[in-house]
Write a protein that holds these residues in place. Structure first.
Motif, PDB file in Angstrom:
ATOM      1  N   GLY A   1       8.740   8.555   7.745  1.00  0.00           N
ATOM      2  CA  GLY A   1       8.915   8.920   6.342  1.00  0.00           C
ATOM      3  C   GLY A   1       9.393   7.713   5.547  1.00  0.00           C
ATOM      4  O   GLY A   1       8.946   6.588   5.771  1.00  0.00           O
TER       5      GLY A   1
ATOM      6  N   PHE B   1       0.822  -1.222   0.000  1.00  0.00           N
ATOM      7  CA  PHE B   1       0.000   0.000   0.000  1.00  0.00           C
ATOM      8  C   PHE B   1       0.851   1.266   0.000  1.00  0.00           C
ATOM      9  O   PHE B   1       0.325   2.376   0.045  1.00  0.00           O
ATOM     10  CB  PHE B   1      -0.906   0.015   1.249  1.00  0.00           C
ATOM     11  CG  PHE B   1      -0.134  -0.254   2.516  1.00  0.00           C
ATOM     12  CD1 PHE B   1       0.541   0.759   3.154  1.00  0.00           C
ATOM     13  CD2 PHE B   1      -0.054  -1.540   3.033  1.00  0.00           C
ATOM     14  CE1 PHE B   1       1.286   0.508   4.295  1.00  0.00           C
ATOM     15  CE2 PHE B   1       0.688  -1.806   4.177  1.00  0.00           C
ATOM     16  CZ  PHE B   1       1.363  -0.776   4.807  1.00  0.00           C
TER      17      PHE B   1
ATOM     18  N   THR C   1       6.644   4.386  -1.125  1.00  0.00           N
ATOM     19  CA  THR C   1       8.093   4.193  -0.930  1.00  0.00           C
ATOM     20  C   THR C   1       8.475   2.743  -1.215  1.00  0.00           C
ATOM     21  O   THR C   1       9.572   2.454  -1.700  1.00  0.00           O
ATOM     22  CB  THR C   1       8.503   4.551   0.521  1.00  0.00           C
ATOM     23  OG1 THR C   1       7.967   5.824   0.857  1.00  0.00           O
ATOM     24  CG2 THR C   1      10.005   4.579   0.682  1.00  0.00           C
ATOM     25  N   GLY C   2       7.551   1.833  -0.894  1.00  0.00           N
ATOM     26  CA  GLY C   2       7.811   0.410  -1.104  1.00  0.00           C
ATOM     27  C   GLY C   2       8.012   0.051  -2.572  1.00  0.00           C
ATOM     28  O   GLY C   2       8.511  -1.020  -2.908  1.00  0.00           O
TER      29      GLY C   2
HETATM   30  S1  SF4 Z   1       8.435   2.824   4.058  1.00  0.00           S
HETATM   31 FE1  SF4 Z   1       8.953   0.659   3.801  1.00  0.00          FE
HETATM   32  S2  SF4 Z   1       8.393  -0.300   5.759  1.00  0.00           S
HETATM   33 FE2  SF4 Z   1       7.397   1.715   5.728  1.00  0.00          FE
HETATM   34  S3  SF4 Z   1       5.337   1.257   4.928  1.00  0.00           S
HETATM   35 FE3  SF4 Z   1       6.643   1.841   3.169  1.00  0.00          FE
HETATM   36  S4  SF4 Z   1       7.427  -0.093   2.334  1.00  0.00           S
HETATM   37 FE4  SF4 Z   1       6.615  -0.533   4.400  1.00  0.00          FE
END
Ligand code: SF4
Length: 348
Positions: free
Chosen positions: A163, A120, A123-124
């Motif tokens: 973040g 979801f 950043t992932g």
């Molecule tokens: S930054 Fe990384 S650990 Fe945090 S929700 Fe996004 S993908 Fe998951």
């Protein structure tokens, strides 16, 4: 970045003391240097005017000072500000300032990109580029605080490590950044005003509990059912809910700090009555609080926020079962600054 000379901001005050001792200089110089580096964030040895010229030259010929710079920022209609901070090699990370009533919260990144790929989260979708140094993490707080003072005439009141990145996969630098932020010779912000959020790295939660930290712990939970959680958070395959619950309980008993469970409500994924019951059971294992978070739309990610009706039923059920719960509305969504939306990695 200067590869030949080590970054002085990667040293502790004790290590700077050792450096001065080795060079037959009084140890108290380390205090002065530490304050220049952290309290005043002076990034040029020549500007450390309380040091003798000889000492400044010695430092300059031995060390470099690496830092992160503010590249750009955007303001949202609701007052939220998103910052683009520049690292070396054209890479950037994002931070956010969320002014809300009397609170001025800085949301900062601990890694450039992330290796965990929660489905979801924007950043992932990025690959992990690097762990940020303690100095690069600290700089975000320092620069957001300066901005807040300029724009709102108020210092930041809270800091959340929510973040880009998974803080507990960069735990040494995260802990060092916290020690500079909380130091009287740094920003002198109480650890009680800091929250570190993890997707649930069981081993590190226990290790940090043993250090008796004073900062708050948040867990990105998002489901209390292994099947559902594994679907949306791959980390759950290797760090199951059972092991996570044990680690959280260990943390609570060591620190007496109640963890907060972050729970983004995703329509048709984790917002059913059964999901709420699973969450209630999980919460009852350890004294805790829940933040239900409104989902923020992310391009190319197929999830949608829960309906108002499902959200209300879910929240009512938690309250009826005496779970401490708050609903967090999306902020900064129009500028891509809301929870789960941070995704810029290359400088534009
Ligand atoms: S930054 Fe990384 S650990 Fe945090 S929700 Fe996004 S993908 Fe998951």
């Amino acid at each position: 970045m200067n590869k030949l000379r080590p970054d002085i901001r990667s040293l502790s005050k004790l290590q700077i003391e050792d450096f001065f001792s080795l060079n037959n200089k009084p140890k108290f110089r380390a205090n002065q240097v530490y304050e220049w580096l952290w309290k005043h964030r002076v990034l040029d040895f020549n500007l450390m005017t309380s040091l003798s010229i000889d000492d400044r030259l010695l430092l300059d010929s031995t060390f470099s000072i690496n830092s992160l710079t503010l590249h750009d920022y955007k303001s949202s209609l609701d007052g939220t500000v998103k910052f683009l901070f520049q690292l070396n090699q054209n890479k950037v990370v994002e931070g956010v300032l969320i002014p809300h009533r009397n609170r001025y919260t800085a949301c900062i990144s601990s890694q450039a990109g992330c290796s965990l790929a929660c489905t979801f989260c924007a950043t992932g979708k990025l690959k992990l580029y690097k762990n940020l140094s303690a100095g690069e993490i600290y700089d975000q707080v320092f620069l957001i605080n300066e901005f807040s003072l300029r724009k709102f005439n108020k210092p930041i009141t809270n800091i959340v490590y929510m973040g880009m990145g998974e803080p507990f996969l960069n735990s040494t630098n995260v802990l060092n950044s916290i020690s500079h932020i909380t130091s009287k010779q740094g920003l002198n912000i109480s650890a009680k005003r800091i929250t570190v959020s993890t997707a649930g790295i069981v081993k590190i939660i226990k290790r940090i509990a043993d250090l008796n930290p004073k900062f708050n712990l948040a867990i990105s939970l998002h489901s209390a059912n292994d099947k559902v959680r594994t679907k949306i958070m791959e980390i759950n395959k290797s760090n199951s809910l059972k092991d996570l619950a044990i680690a959280i309980d260990y943390f609570y008993h060591k620190t007496k700090i109640k963890p907060t469970y972050e729970y983004i409500l995703l329509n048709g994924i984790n917002d059913s009555i059964q999901d709420a019951k699973d969450l209630i059971d999980f919460c009852k294992k350890t004294p805790s609080k829940v933040n239900l978070i409104e989902y923020n739309q992310v391009a190319n990610i197929p999830y949608q926020k829960s309906s108002k009706r499902s959200t209300k039923i879910f929240m009512d059920l938690l309250e009826k079962n005496k779970i401490l719960v708050k609903f967090r509305r999306s902020r900064g969504e129009d500028i891509g600054a809301a929870c789960g939306q941070l995704a810029t990695q290359n400088k534009k």
